[in-house]
Design an enzyme around this catalytic site. Sequence first.
Site, mmCIF file in Angstrom:
data_model
loop_
_atom_site.group_PDB
_atom_site.id
_atom_site.type_symbol
_atom_site.label_atom_id
_atom_site.label_comp_id
_atom_site.label_asym_id
_atom_site.label_seq_id
_atom_site.Cartn_x
_atom_site.Cartn_y
_atom_site.Cartn_z
ATOM 1 N N GLY A 25 1.826 2.768 -2.635
ATOM 2 C CA GLY A 25 1.205 3.565 -3.698
ATOM 3 C C GLY A 25 -0.114 4.181 -3.248
ATOM 4 O O GLY A 25 -0.411 5.333 -3.581
ATOM 5 N N ALA A 73 0.800 -1.237 0.000
ATOM 6 C CA ALA A 73 0.000 0.000 0.000
ATOM 7 C C ALA A 73 0.830 1.282 0.000
ATOM 8 O O ALA A 73 0.307 2.356 0.308
ATOM 9 C CB ALA A 73 -1.007 0.026 1.145
HETATM 10 P P1 ADP Z 1 2.978 0.781 -5.563
HETATM 11 O O1 ADP Z 1 2.837 0.502 -4.095
HETATM 12 O O2 ADP Z 1 1.692 1.227 -6.199
HETATM 13 O O3 ADP Z 1 3.687 -0.295 -6.334
HETATM 14 P P2 ADP Z 1 5.484 2.305 -5.532
HETATM 15 O O4 ADP Z 1 6.177 1.070 -5.091
HETATM 16 O O5 ADP Z 1 5.983 2.973 -6.776
HETATM 17 O O6 ADP Z 1 3.902 2.112 -5.672
HETATM 18 O O7 ADP Z 1 5.595 3.344 -4.311
HETATM 19 C C1 ADP Z 1 4.872 4.552 -4.260
HETATM 20 C C2 ADP Z 1 5.688 5.607 -3.545
HETATM 21 O O8 ADP Z 1 5.986 5.145 -2.213
HETATM 22 C C3 ADP Z 1 7.040 5.911 -4.179
HETATM 23 O O9 ADP Z 1 6.909 6.908 -5.174
HETATM 24 C C4 ADP Z 1 7.853 6.387 -2.972
HETATM 25 O O10 ADP Z 1 7.605 7.757 -2.697
HETATM 26 C C5 ADP Z 1 7.288 5.559 -1.821
HETATM 27 N N1 ADP Z 1 8.120 4.363 -1.601
HETATM 28 C C6 ADP Z 1 7.925 3.110 -2.083
HETATM 29 N N2 ADP Z 1 8.917 2.275 -1.697
HETATM 30 C C7 ADP Z 1 9.752 3.018 -0.933
HETATM 31 C C8 ADP Z 1 10.984 2.755 -0.227
HETATM 32 N N3 ADP Z 1 11.547 1.534 -0.244
HETATM 33 N N4 ADP Z 1 11.555 3.785 0.458
HETATM 34 C C9 ADP Z 1 10.996 5.007 0.487
HETATM 35 N N5 ADP Z 1 9.848 5.324 -0.159
HETATM 36 C C10 ADP Z 1 9.240 4.358 -0.863
#
Ligand code: ADP
Length: 305
Positions: free
Chosen positions: A253, A251
């Site tokens: 995203g 979650a």
């Molecule tokens: P989803 O959960 O929909 O796959 P993402 O993995 O791209 O989406 O993550 C959404 C946002 O959450 C990223 O743009 C970032 O800001 C934050 N995020 C995700 N993973 C990390 C992480 N390992 N460290 C810091 N922020 C993170």
Amino acid sequence: MSSTTTPSVRPRIAVFGSVNMDLVAYVDSAPGRGETVTGTRFSQVPGGKGANQAVAAARAGADTAFLGAVGEDAFGTQLRTNLVECGIEVSGLRTLGGASGTAHIVVEADGANSIIVVPGANGEVTGLREGDQALIEGSAVLLLQLELPMDGVAAAARAGRAAGVPTVLTPAPARDLPGELLEHVDLLVPNQHEAARLTGESDPRTALAALLRTVPEVIVTLGADGSLYGARGGEPVHVPARKTRPVDTTAAGDTFCGAFAVARAEGRPPEECLRFAAAAAAISVQRHGAAPSMPERAEVEELLA
Ligand code: ADP
């Protein structure tokens, strides 16, 4: 106003989306066809992308209305109660005959998971019901995802456009987007995998450019690499993620999207919205679970101070 100031008036956000009960079985390894295995643990947690985004938006500082459906079973009552306890307005949450949405999740010892989603009441949301239009019209931002029937999502997007309410679509789970939906979407927020699936382009910048041919604004989220924002006619902007030690990125995203919507509804410029969203998501990945990991506004402000 500094980037961390809470405004005196909370903006209103409407989320038209799915709500599920997640039923999670933990096992050493998942059963094969015809096989039975004994699990090590079970947990039952409210979920669904729509409900998760609503919780993220409410915690990040918006008066949030959730529009969707539960069944008339015990899960339906629990899901409704959970949303109310999160401070979410549920006059647009219908109780329909039949079962609530459920997600049956098997988590293996190495962390790999397999999921069966049974849409239940979510699958019946094929359009707007009485009162939905007013809830959408009274909002500063409308959040949509793709866990409801496409006709329902498209009807909500049309209502958002008719009311002049900016409509933000998370295209997950990824599937082809009909033109009649895209023409009413203001901002598309895919992760990099969804962006690649939608465009056939694995490079996020190329995918962003392709998506900007169909909607005016796009954010491609890049996990630990941050996010990429583009508006038609402008140069793309990359906002890095906050440095963290993630323990559970479930979650991320939805937290990002809910928080972004709040900052957008407060009238903040795009880069400030992205930094606010990145801070909220960074906090969420340092905690376990989906909704339980989502930060309160004060925590996000503290991180940004
Ligand atoms: P989803 O959960 O929909 O796959 P993402 O993995 O791209 O989406 O993550 C959404 C946002 O959450 C990223 O743009 C970032 O800001 C934050 N995020 C995700 N993973 C990390 C992480 N390992 N460290 C810091 N922020 C993170």
